[in-house]
Design a protein around this motif. Structure first.
Motif, PDB file in Angstrom:
ATOM      1  N   GLN A 359     -17.344  29.431 -21.305  1.00 22.70           N
ATOM      2  CA  GLN A 359     -16.248  29.599 -20.274  1.00 22.70           C
ATOM      3  C   GLN A 359     -16.538  29.050 -18.885  1.00 22.70           C
ATOM      4  OE1 GLN A 359     -16.556  34.030 -19.845  1.00 22.70           O
ATOM      5  NE2 GLN A 359     -15.047  33.565 -18.410  1.00 22.70           N
ATOM      6  N   THR A 360     -15.485  28.366 -18.513  1.00 26.32           N
ATOM      7  CA  THR A 360     -15.927  27.724 -16.985  1.00 26.32           C
ATOM      8  C   THR A 360     -15.377  28.488 -15.939  1.00 26.32           C
ATOM      9  OG1 THR A 360     -13.980  26.417 -16.901  1.00 26.32           O
ATOM     10  CG2 THR A 360     -15.717  25.754 -18.198  1.00 26.32           C
ATOM     11  N   GLY A 361     -14.436  29.577 -16.034  1.00 27.35           N
ATOM     12  CA  GLY A 361     -14.091  30.359 -14.771  1.00 27.35           C
ATOM     13  C   GLY A 361     -12.582  29.894 -14.390  1.00 27.35           C
ATOM     14  N   ILE A 362     -12.008  28.696 -15.222  1.00 31.35           N
ATOM     15  CA  ILE A 362     -10.925  28.031 -14.654  1.00 31.35           C
ATOM     16  C   ILE A 362      -9.599  28.268 -15.169  1.00 31.35           C
ATOM     17  CG2 ILE A 362     -10.041  25.501 -14.358  1.00 31.35           C
ATOM     18  CD1 ILE A 362     -12.511  26.205 -12.625  1.00 31.35           C
ATOM     19  N   ASP A 363      -8.437  28.602 -14.335  1.00 29.10           N
ATOM     20  CA  ASP A 363      -7.113  28.953 -14.860  1.00 29.10           C
ATOM     21  C   ASP A 363      -6.485  27.724 -14.607  1.00 29.10           C
ATOM     22  OD1 ASP A 363      -8.081  31.649 -15.512  1.00 29.10           O
ATOM     23  OD2 ASP A 363      -7.872  32.261 -13.397  1.00 29.10           O
ATOM     24  N   PRO A 364      -5.143  27.908 -15.306  1.00 28.21           N
ATOM     25  CA  PRO A 364      -4.138  26.887 -15.196  1.00 28.21           C
ATOM     26  C   PRO A 364      -3.780  26.370 -14.034  1.00 28.21           C
ATOM     27  CG  PRO A 364      -3.478  28.254 -16.875  1.00 28.21           C
ATOM     28  CD  PRO A 364      -4.548  28.978 -16.070  1.00 28.21           C
ATOM     29  N   ASN A 365      -3.683  24.841 -13.466  1.00 28.90           N
ATOM     30  CA  ASN A 365      -3.063  24.428 -12.399  1.00 28.90           C
ATOM     31  C   ASN A 365      -1.612  23.734 -12.486  1.00 28.90           C
ATOM     32  OD1 ASN A 365      -4.020  21.932 -13.108  1.00 28.90           O
ATOM     33  ND2 ASN A 365      -5.866  22.221 -11.727  1.00 28.90           N
ATOM     34  N   ARG A 366      -1.737  23.250 -13.868  1.00 22.03           N
ATOM     35  CA  ARG A 366      -0.328  22.283 -14.010  1.00 22.03           C
ATOM     36  C   ARG A 366       0.361  23.017 -15.313  1.00 22.03           C
ATOM     37  NH1 ARG A 366      -0.427  16.960 -12.719  1.00 22.03           N
ATOM     38  NH2 ARG A 366      -2.351  16.382 -11.519  1.00 22.03           N
ATOM     39  N   ILE A 367       1.694  22.575 -15.411  1.00 24.78           N
ATOM     40  CA  ILE A 367       2.478  23.142 -16.349  1.00 24.78           C
ATOM     41  C   ILE A 367       2.207  22.691 -17.755  1.00 24.78           C
ATOM     42  CG2 ILE A 367       4.917  23.222 -16.999  1.00 24.78           C
ATOM     43  CD1 ILE A 367       5.730  22.766 -14.095  1.00 24.78           C
ATOM     44  N   SER A 368       1.814  21.250 -17.800  1.00 24.30           N
ATOM     45  CA  SER A 368       1.448  20.777 -18.954  1.00 24.30           C
ATOM     46  C   SER A 368       0.178  21.070 -19.540  1.00 24.30           C
ATOM     47  CB  SER A 368       1.153  19.279 -18.840  1.00 24.30           C
ATOM     48  OG  SER A 368       0.287  18.771 -17.596  1.00 24.30           O
ATOM     49  N   SER A 369      -1.023  21.694 -18.895  1.00 29.99           N
ATOM     50  CA  SER A 369      -2.225  22.212 -19.417  1.00 29.99           C
ATOM     51  C   SER A 369      -1.864  23.658 -19.751  1.00 29.99           C
ATOM     52  CB  SER A 369      -3.307  22.100 -18.443  1.00 29.99           C
ATOM     53  OG  SER A 369      -3.002  22.657 -17.066  1.00 29.99           O
ATOM     54  N   LEU A 370      -1.085  24.394 -18.893  1.00 32.62           N
ATOM     55  CA  LEU A 370      -0.625  25.693 -19.234  1.00 32.62           C
ATOM     56  C   LEU A 370       0.060  25.833 -20.559  1.00 32.62           C
ATOM     57  CD1 LEU A 370       0.015  28.787 -18.778  1.00 32.62           C
ATOM     58  CD2 LEU A 370       1.971  27.920 -17.306  1.00 32.62           C
ATOM     59  N   GLU A 371       1.150  24.851 -20.904  1.00 32.24           N
ATOM     60  CA  GLU A 371       1.738  24.690 -22.124  1.00 32.24           C
ATOM     61  C   GLU A 371       1.117  23.815 -23.158  1.00 32.24           C
ATOM     62  OE1 GLU A 371       4.057  26.795 -22.654  1.00 32.24           O
ATOM     63  OE2 GLU A 371       4.965  27.325 -20.497  1.00 32.24           O
ATOM     64  N   SER A 372      -0.228  23.560 -22.991  1.00 29.94           N
ATOM     65  CA  SER A 372      -0.711  22.699 -24.043  1.00 29.94           C
ATOM     66  C   SER A 372      -1.040  23.481 -25.324  1.00 29.94           C
ATOM     67  CB  SER A 372      -1.938  22.073 -23.586  1.00 29.94           C
ATOM     68  OG  SER A 372      -3.042  23.266 -23.471  1.00 29.94           O
ATOM     69  N   ASP A 373      -1.037  22.794 -26.365  1.00 32.87           N
ATOM     70  CA  ASP A 373      -1.212  23.101 -27.667  1.00 32.87           C
ATOM     71  C   ASP A 373      -2.600  23.752 -27.577  1.00 32.87           C
ATOM     72  OD1 ASP A 373       1.333  22.369 -28.679  1.00 32.87           O
ATOM     73  OD2 ASP A 373       0.674  20.485 -29.371  1.00 32.87           O
ATOM     74  N   ALA A 374      -3.625  23.170 -27.135  1.00 33.71           N
ATOM     75  CA  ALA A 374      -5.232  23.688 -27.079  1.00 33.71           C
ATOM     76  C   ALA A 374      -5.165  25.092 -26.880  1.00 33.71           C
ATOM     77  CB  ALA A 374      -5.825  22.651 -26.365  1.00 33.71           C
ATOM     78  N   TYR A 375      -4.388  25.121 -25.273  1.00 31.36           N
ATOM     79  CA  TYR A 375      -4.540  26.454 -24.654  1.00 31.36           C
ATOM     80  C   TYR A 375      -3.656  27.495 -25.628  1.00 31.36           C
ATOM     81  CZ  TYR A 375      -4.590  29.715 -20.786  1.00 31.36           C
ATOM     82  OH  TYR A 375      -4.816  30.978 -19.975  1.00 31.36           O
ATOM     83  N   GLY A 376      -2.657  27.077 -25.910  1.00 32.74           N
ATOM     84  CA  GLY A 376      -1.901  28.010 -26.778  1.00 32.74           C
ATOM     85  C   GLY A 376      -2.157  28.524 -28.078  1.00 32.74           C
ATOM     86  N   THR A 377      -2.920  27.631 -28.876  1.00 30.34           N
ATOM     87  CA  THR A 377      -3.594  27.841 -29.906  1.00 30.34           C
ATOM     88  C   THR A 377      -4.857  28.716 -29.978  1.00 30.34           C
ATOM     89  OG1 THR A 377      -2.847  25.714 -30.908  1.00 30.34           O
ATOM     90  CG2 THR A 377      -4.748  27.041 -31.857  1.00 30.34           C
ATOM     91  N   ALA A 378      -5.552  28.456 -28.792  1.00 23.11           N
ATOM     92  CA  ALA A 378      -6.964  29.288 -28.675  1.00 23.11           C
ATOM     93  C   ALA A 378      -6.513  30.615 -28.146  1.00 23.11           C
ATOM     94  CB  ALA A 378      -7.988  28.528 -27.695  1.00 23.11           C
ATOM     95  N   TYR A 379      -5.954  30.707 -27.038  1.00 25.34           N
ATOM     96  CA  TYR A 379      -5.473  31.792 -26.136  1.00 25.34           C
ATOM     97  C   TYR A 379      -3.930  32.102 -25.812  1.00 25.34           C
ATOM     98  CZ  TYR A 379     -10.574  31.228 -25.705  1.00 25.34           C
ATOM     99  OH  TYR A 379     -11.773  31.441 -25.818  1.00 25.34           O
ATOM    100  N   PRO A 380      -3.382  32.370 -26.969  1.00 22.84           N
ATOM    101  CA  PRO A 380      -1.807  32.552 -26.846  1.00 22.84           C
ATOM    102  C   PRO A 380      -1.344  33.717 -26.036  1.00 22.84           C
ATOM    103  CG  PRO A 380      -2.547  33.202 -29.119  1.00 22.84           C
ATOM    104  CD  PRO A 380      -3.374  32.509 -28.352  1.00 22.84           C
ATOM    105  N   GLU A 381      -1.893  34.693 -25.979  1.00 20.96           N
ATOM    106  CA  GLU A 381      -1.708  35.769 -25.007  1.00 20.96           C
ATOM    107  C   GLU A 381      -2.066  35.668 -23.357  1.00 20.96           C
ATOM    108  OE1 GLU A 381      -0.049  39.104 -25.794  1.00 20.96           O
ATOM    109  OE2 GLU A 381       0.278  37.380 -27.017  1.00 20.96           O
ATOM    110  N   LEU A 382      -3.179  34.685 -23.331  1.00 18.40           N
ATOM    111  CA  LEU A 382      -3.346  34.330 -21.945  1.00 18.40           C
ATOM    112  C   LEU A 382      -2.440  33.357 -21.620  1.00 18.40           C
ATOM    113  CD1 LEU A 382      -7.259  33.859 -22.154  1.00 18.40           C
ATOM    114  CD2 LEU A 382      -6.015  35.804 -21.322  1.00 18.40           C
ATOM    115  N   GLN A 383      -1.894  32.500 -22.421  1.00 14.39           N
ATOM    116  CA  GLN A 383      -0.861  31.296 -21.975  1.00 14.39           C
ATOM    117  C   GLN A 383       0.307  32.450 -21.737  1.00 14.39           C
ATOM    118  OE1 GLN A 383       1.263  29.155 -25.055  1.00 14.39           O
ATOM    119  NE2 GLN A 383       0.488  27.531 -24.098  1.00 14.39           N
TER     120      GLN A 383
END
Length: 439
Positions: A359-383
């Protein structure tokens, strides 16, 4: 207003020549000797906090592979980055080209002449896609008095993590929705399990704005309060703020020992060891809960919005930390620095850092990265919980004297959790000082 000698400041406008010399030498040593523009125009020295060391490695490797430009990271503790950057620029050492300080400090850094005004560049560069930055993050992280000083890097917010097994053992079928429920569930769990080294909660209580200040800000958001009103006037002793401070004080009795000495390092260790039912933390803790080699809570945790309190019924995000890419005022590599922060603040890079392992300690800063398939697939609850940042998140003041104001608040909160003052006394004292500092 002068600051008493007993109160350290994150930023100082003046420092003794010896201290400046030491700082310059330390930076040169850490960076391996920062190259000047004439020596090597294809290197950048980038100042980051220790929590972003993992991200710095990814950024350095990826950017050099992409552009051939070498990134030299300088890593400092999270509560020293603003002062380190200011001293570097004021001393004439000018070893830093780019930095990512706490967003609250950008007004003071600008006032001290440590960072560049990027307004014109940002307005004239459509490729930055500023409309894609999370709205509740973009302005607080970059805007002071109508001018833009950077681009968002780490969209830090806190959410509430809970240990599902501990809750079940103690008869709770759901995490707390209100701060009153949080206090009560924490009390029951600590009474039942503290003899076995398990506690109801972890409170980040170390005397730092990014630690103890964050714990208070979480509750201030939950109770529907604000640091300042729409005109920037302090409202830190409002009824909502006093209720939030009292809720924080009420949580200490059930906290993992010892709250006043607990920062995220100690808190995270307790969480990974399965010794706490609740912890308010940055959303990337969910990544660590699954991937950190020290984690004993794999698949034994849940995450939800911060609780609410008082008359507020809508969960609200708290921008407790958050870091902004800025360009040092005196760098001779402005164009190269702009290219780097444009890339480092991009949706592509943010998405990569969100799901990186380790992990890098980084949280979303953009709408597109927050809503990305990669993030949603890996960590849907965090999304899901991070979507609370899309509207109405609570931000700290960021103008001139904001860093000093944050220290004032933290000093008073430290007295509160030590039992030396009441919630009202702590915040009345803060309000009085804030009215002089912030107007």
């Amino acid at each position: 207003m002068s600051v008493p000698p007993s109160r350290p400041r994150i930023l100082r406008r003046l420092a003794a020549p010896a201290a400046l010399a030491v700082t310059a030498l330390a930076l040169a040593s850490c960076a391996g000797g920062a190259a000047s523009a004439s020596d090597d125009a294809e290197e950048l020295t980038v100042l980051l906090i220790s929590s972003h060391e993992g991200a710095s490695k990814v950024l350095a490797e990826e950017y050099e592979a992409k552009t051939g430009v070498k990134i030299n990271p300088v890593i400092v503790p999270y509560d020293e980055i603003g002062n380190t950057l200011a001293l570097d620029q004021q001393s004439g050492a000018n070893t830093i080209d780019v930095a990512a300080p706490w967003y609250v400090s950008i007004g003071d850094l600008a006032a001290s002449g440590a960072i560049q005004d990027l307004t014109e560049w940002i307005e004239e560069t459509p490729a930055l896609e500023t409309d894609d930055f999370i709205p509740a993050v973009y302005d607080p992280y970059t805007l002071v008095d109508g001018k833009r000083y950077g681009l968002p890097f780490d969209g830090d917010t806190h959410v509430l993590f809970y240990n599902t097994e501990i809750l079940a053992r103690n008869g709770f079928t759901a995490p707390p929705a209100t701060w009153d429920e949080y206090v009560e569930q924490s009390r029951v769990i600590t009474e039942n399990e503290s003899a076995n080294g398990v506690y109801g909660n972890v409170i980040f209580g170390q005397k730092s704005p990014l630690i103890l200040g964050a714990s208070f800000a979480n509750r201030l958001a939950g109770f529907g309060g604000a640091f300042v009103d729409e005109d920037g006037a302090p409202t830190i002793n409002s009824p909502e703020a006093i209720a939030a401070a009292q809720s924080l004080a009420d949580s200490i009795a059930s906290a993992y020992p010892t709250a006043a000495e607990t920062a995220f390092g100690e808190g995270n260790s307790a969480w990974y060891a399965g010794r706490a039912a609740f912890i308010e933390n940055w959303t990337d803790l969910g990544v660590g809960s699954q991937t950190n080699p020290d984690s004993t809570v794999v698949d034994r945790w849940g995450v939800t919005f911060l609780p609410v309190g008082g008359g507020n019924t809508e969960p609200r995000a708290s921008l407790v930390a958050g870091f902004t890419w800025v360009i040092a005022e005196n760098t001779e590599k402005t164009e190269l620095a702009r290219d780097f922060i444009q890339w480092a603040a991009s949706s592509e890079v943010n998405e990569q850092l969100l799901v990186a392992d380790p992990q890098t300690g980084i949280d979303p800063n953009r709408i597109s990265s927050l809503e990305s398939d990669a993030y949603g697939t890996a960590y849907p609850e965090l999304q899901r919980v991070n979507r609370a940042t899309l509207d109405g998140a609570l931000a700290w003041p960021t103008g001139k004297n904001a860093t000093q104001a944050a220290e004032v608040l933290t000093d008073e909160l430290a007295k509160l959790i030590a039992g030396e003052v009441t919630a009202k006394e702590a915040l009345d004292a803060t309000q009085a000082e804030w009215e002089e500092l912030l107007g």
